[in-house]
Enzyme design. Sequence first.
Site, PDB file in Angstrom:
ATOM      1  N   ASN A  14      -0.892 -57.537 -28.551  1.00 28.79           N
ATOM      2  CA  ASN A  14      -0.618 -56.395 -27.659  1.00 28.79           C
ATOM      3  C   ASN A  14      -1.531 -55.222 -27.983  1.00 28.79           C
ATOM      4  O   ASN A  14      -2.020 -54.543 -27.077  1.00 28.79           O
ATOM      5  CB  ASN A  14       0.851 -55.980 -27.762  1.00 28.79           C
ATOM      6  CG  ASN A  14       1.728 -56.824 -26.858  1.00 28.79           C
ATOM      7  OD1 ASN A  14       1.676 -56.708 -25.637  1.00 28.79           O
ATOM      8  ND2 ASN A  14       2.520 -57.706 -27.460  1.00 28.79           N
ATOM      9  N   MET A  94       7.683 -54.482 -36.726  1.00 33.41           N
ATOM     10  CA  MET A  94       8.977 -55.137 -36.973  1.00 33.41           C
ATOM     11  C   MET A  94       9.776 -54.450 -38.075  1.00 33.41           C
ATOM     12  O   MET A  94      10.376 -55.115 -38.920  1.00 33.41           O
ATOM     13  CB  MET A  94       8.746 -56.621 -37.296  1.00 33.41           C
ATOM     14  CG  MET A  94       7.974 -57.369 -36.224  1.00 33.41           C
ATOM     15  SD  MET A  94       8.710 -57.289 -34.573  1.00 33.41           S
ATOM     16  CE  MET A  94       9.904 -58.607 -34.699  1.00 33.41           C
ATOM     17  N   ARG A  95       9.810 -53.142 -38.068  1.00 30.59           N
ATOM     18  CA  ARG A  95      10.682 -52.390 -38.976  1.00 30.59           C
ATOM     19  C   ARG A  95      11.663 -51.577 -38.152  1.00 30.59           C
ATOM     20  O   ARG A  95      11.274 -50.985 -37.141  1.00 30.59           O
ATOM     21  CB  ARG A  95       9.882 -51.411 -39.862  1.00 30.59           C
ATOM     22  CG  ARG A  95       8.838 -52.033 -40.750  1.00 30.59           C
ATOM     23  CD  ARG A  95       9.384 -53.036 -41.722  1.00 30.59           C
ATOM     24  NE  ARG A  95      10.346 -52.485 -42.673  1.00 30.59           N
ATOM     25  CZ  ARG A  95      11.102 -53.242 -43.464  1.00 30.59           C
ATOM     26  NH1 ARG A  95      11.018 -54.551 -43.407  1.00 30.59           N
ATOM     27  NH2 ARG A  95      11.946 -52.679 -44.302  1.00 30.59           N
ATOM     28  N   LEU A  97      13.615 -48.332 -37.419  1.00 26.96           N
ATOM     29  CA  LEU A  97      13.247 -46.938 -37.676  1.00 26.96           C
ATOM     30  C   LEU A  97      14.502 -46.064 -37.735  1.00 26.96           C
ATOM     31  O   LEU A  97      15.436 -46.260 -36.960  1.00 26.96           O
ATOM     32  CB  LEU A  97      12.313 -46.447 -36.564  1.00 26.96           C
ATOM     33  CG  LEU A  97      10.978 -47.194 -36.491  1.00 26.96           C
ATOM     34  CD1 LEU A  97      10.250 -46.873 -35.194  1.00 26.96           C
ATOM     35  CD2 LEU A  97      10.107 -46.874 -37.701  1.00 26.96           C
ATOM     36  N   HIS A 113       9.439 -54.924 -26.039  1.00 28.85           N
ATOM     37  CA  HIS A 113      10.420 -55.862 -26.581  1.00 28.85           C
ATOM     38  C   HIS A 113      10.454 -57.093 -25.680  1.00 28.85           C
ATOM     39  O   HIS A 113      10.571 -56.976 -24.461  1.00 28.85           O
ATOM     40  CB  HIS A 113      11.801 -55.207 -26.635  1.00 28.85           C
ATOM     41  CG  HIS A 113      12.833 -56.102 -27.234  1.00 28.85           C
ATOM     42  ND1 HIS A 113      12.904 -56.362 -28.590  1.00 28.85           N
ATOM     43  CD2 HIS A 113      13.813 -56.851 -26.666  1.00 28.85           C
ATOM     44  CE1 HIS A 113      13.886 -57.210 -28.821  1.00 28.85           C
ATOM     45  NE2 HIS A 113      14.459 -57.524 -27.674  1.00 28.85           N
ATOM     46  N   GLU A 147      18.852 -45.844 -31.087  1.00 27.01           N
ATOM     47  CA  GLU A 147      19.510 -47.154 -31.049  1.00 27.01           C
ATOM     48  C   GLU A 147      18.452 -48.246 -30.898  1.00 27.01           C
ATOM     49  O   GLU A 147      17.559 -48.143 -30.046  1.00 27.01           O
ATOM     50  CB  GLU A 147      20.477 -47.191 -29.858  1.00 27.01           C
ATOM     51  CG  GLU A 147      21.549 -48.245 -29.997  1.00 27.01           C
ATOM     52  CD  GLU A 147      22.498 -48.255 -28.798  1.00 27.01           C
ATOM     53  OE1 GLU A 147      23.126 -49.294 -28.568  1.00 27.01           O
ATOM     54  OE2 GLU A 147      22.585 -47.234 -28.103  1.00 27.01           O
ATOM     55  N   ASP A 149      16.122 -51.108 -29.894  1.00 24.16           N
ATOM     56  CA  ASP A 149      15.778 -51.768 -28.632  1.00 24.16           C
ATOM     57  C   ASP A 149      16.557 -51.209 -27.438  1.00 24.16           C
ATOM     58  O   ASP A 149      17.004 -51.946 -26.549  1.00 24.16           O
ATOM     59  CB  ASP A 149      15.959 -53.288 -28.749  1.00 24.16           C
ATOM     60  CG  ASP A 149      15.003 -53.893 -29.769  1.00 24.16           C
ATOM     61  OD1 ASP A 149      13.899 -53.367 -29.926  1.00 24.16           O
ATOM     62  OD2 ASP A 149      15.378 -54.875 -30.431  1.00 24.16           O
TER      63      ASP A 149
HETATM   64  C1  GAR Z   1       5.438 -59.415 -29.151  1.00 27.52           C
HETATM   65  O1  GAR Z   1       6.000 -60.493 -28.448  1.00 27.52           O
HETATM   66  C2  GAR Z   1       6.342 -58.195 -29.040  1.00 27.52           C
HETATM   67  O2  GAR Z   1       6.969 -58.065 -27.814  1.00 27.52           O
HETATM   68  C3  GAR Z   1       7.337 -58.501 -30.142  1.00 27.52           C
HETATM   69  O3  GAR Z   1       6.555 -59.020 -31.190  1.00 27.52           O
HETATM   70  C4  GAR Z   1       5.419 -59.693 -30.649  1.00 27.52           C
HETATM   71  C5  GAR Z   1       4.174 -59.150 -31.315  1.00 27.52           C
HETATM   72  O4  GAR Z   1       3.043 -59.875 -30.938  1.00 27.52           O
HETATM   73  N1  GAR Z   1       8.046 -57.321 -30.521  1.00 27.52           N
HETATM   74  C6  GAR Z   1       9.306 -57.324 -30.925  1.00 27.52           C
HETATM   75  O5  GAR Z   1       9.967 -58.325 -31.038  1.00 27.52           O
HETATM   76  C7  GAR Z   1       9.898 -55.949 -31.249  1.00 27.52           C
HETATM   77  N2  GAR Z   1      11.301 -55.987 -31.296  1.00 27.52           N
HETATM   78  P1  GAR Z   1       1.585 -59.249 -31.158  1.00 27.52           P
HETATM   79  O6  GAR Z   1       1.491 -58.815 -32.627  1.00 27.52           O
HETATM   80  O7  GAR Z   1       0.663 -60.392 -30.878  1.00 27.52           O
HETATM   81  O8  GAR Z   1       1.420 -58.092 -30.220  1.00 27.52           O
END
Ligand code: GAR
Length: 195
Positions: A14, A94-95, A97, A113, A147, A149
Site C-alpha cells: 500500500n 500493525m500496532r 495506538l 483495513h 476505538e 478499526d
Molecule cells: C493490508 O491488507 C492492509 O489492509 C492490512 O495489512 C495489509 C498490509 O499490506 N492492514 C490491517 O490489517 C490493519 N488493521 P502491505 O504492507 O502490503 O500494504
Amino acid sequence: MKNIVILISGGGSNMAALVRAARQGGWRERLGAQVAAVISNRPDAGGLALAREQGIPAEVVDHKAYEGREAFEADLAAAIDRYAPALVVLAGFMRILTPTFVGRYAGRLVNIHPSLLPAFPGLHTHRRALEAGCRVAGVTVHLVTAELDHGPILEQAVVPVLRGDTEQSLAARVLTQEHIIYPRAVEALLRQEGR
Ligand code: GAR
C-alpha cells in the site's frame, strides 16, 4: 509542502501504491504534497527497502526496544513530527495506538483495513469473512479514532467472495482494490481546504 508520513509494519505494498500515485499523479505539482518519510515499527519490514529505492527516507522505531506502549509512541511521535506532516497514513501498521497518540494526530491520521467496516475489525479479516459465509468482502479507508478499526469512513471497495476462495485468494483480490482506493482517499484528503 504538505508532508505525508507513512507508517508500515510489513511488505509495504500500500505504501508503494501511494508513492507511485504521488509520482505518477503529480501530487507535488498539483497538490503541493509529497511522501516525506516511511517509518516502520519492525526493522525487517520489506517496505523499508522499497521506500529507500524510491529515494524516500525510511526509518525504524522498533517497538520491541521499549518497555511500554507510551514510551514507544513517544519516540514514534518524535520521529513523525520531524516531518511536520499534514497526514499520517497507516499502511499495514500493525500496532494498537493509544488514545493519546490518536488524539495528537486527530483529523490527519488515516488507516486502511481489509474488511467492510464495521464488519470484522481486528485480525484475520479474510478468514472470518469466509467462515461467516459472506458473499462479498472488501476494504475500508477511514479516519482513525481511539476505538480500534473505527472512525469516519472515507472510501470502501467491495469484491465478490468466489466459490473455492481461500484466505490467500480473497486477500489478494481485496489487496488489488486497496491499491486503488487508498491513493484516491489520500488525494481527496489532500484536496481538503486548510490541510
Ligand atoms: C493490508 O491488507 C492492509 O489492509 C492490512 O495489512 C495489509 C498490509 O499490506 N492492514 C490491517 O490489517 C490493519 N488493521 P502491505 O504492507 O502490503 O500494504
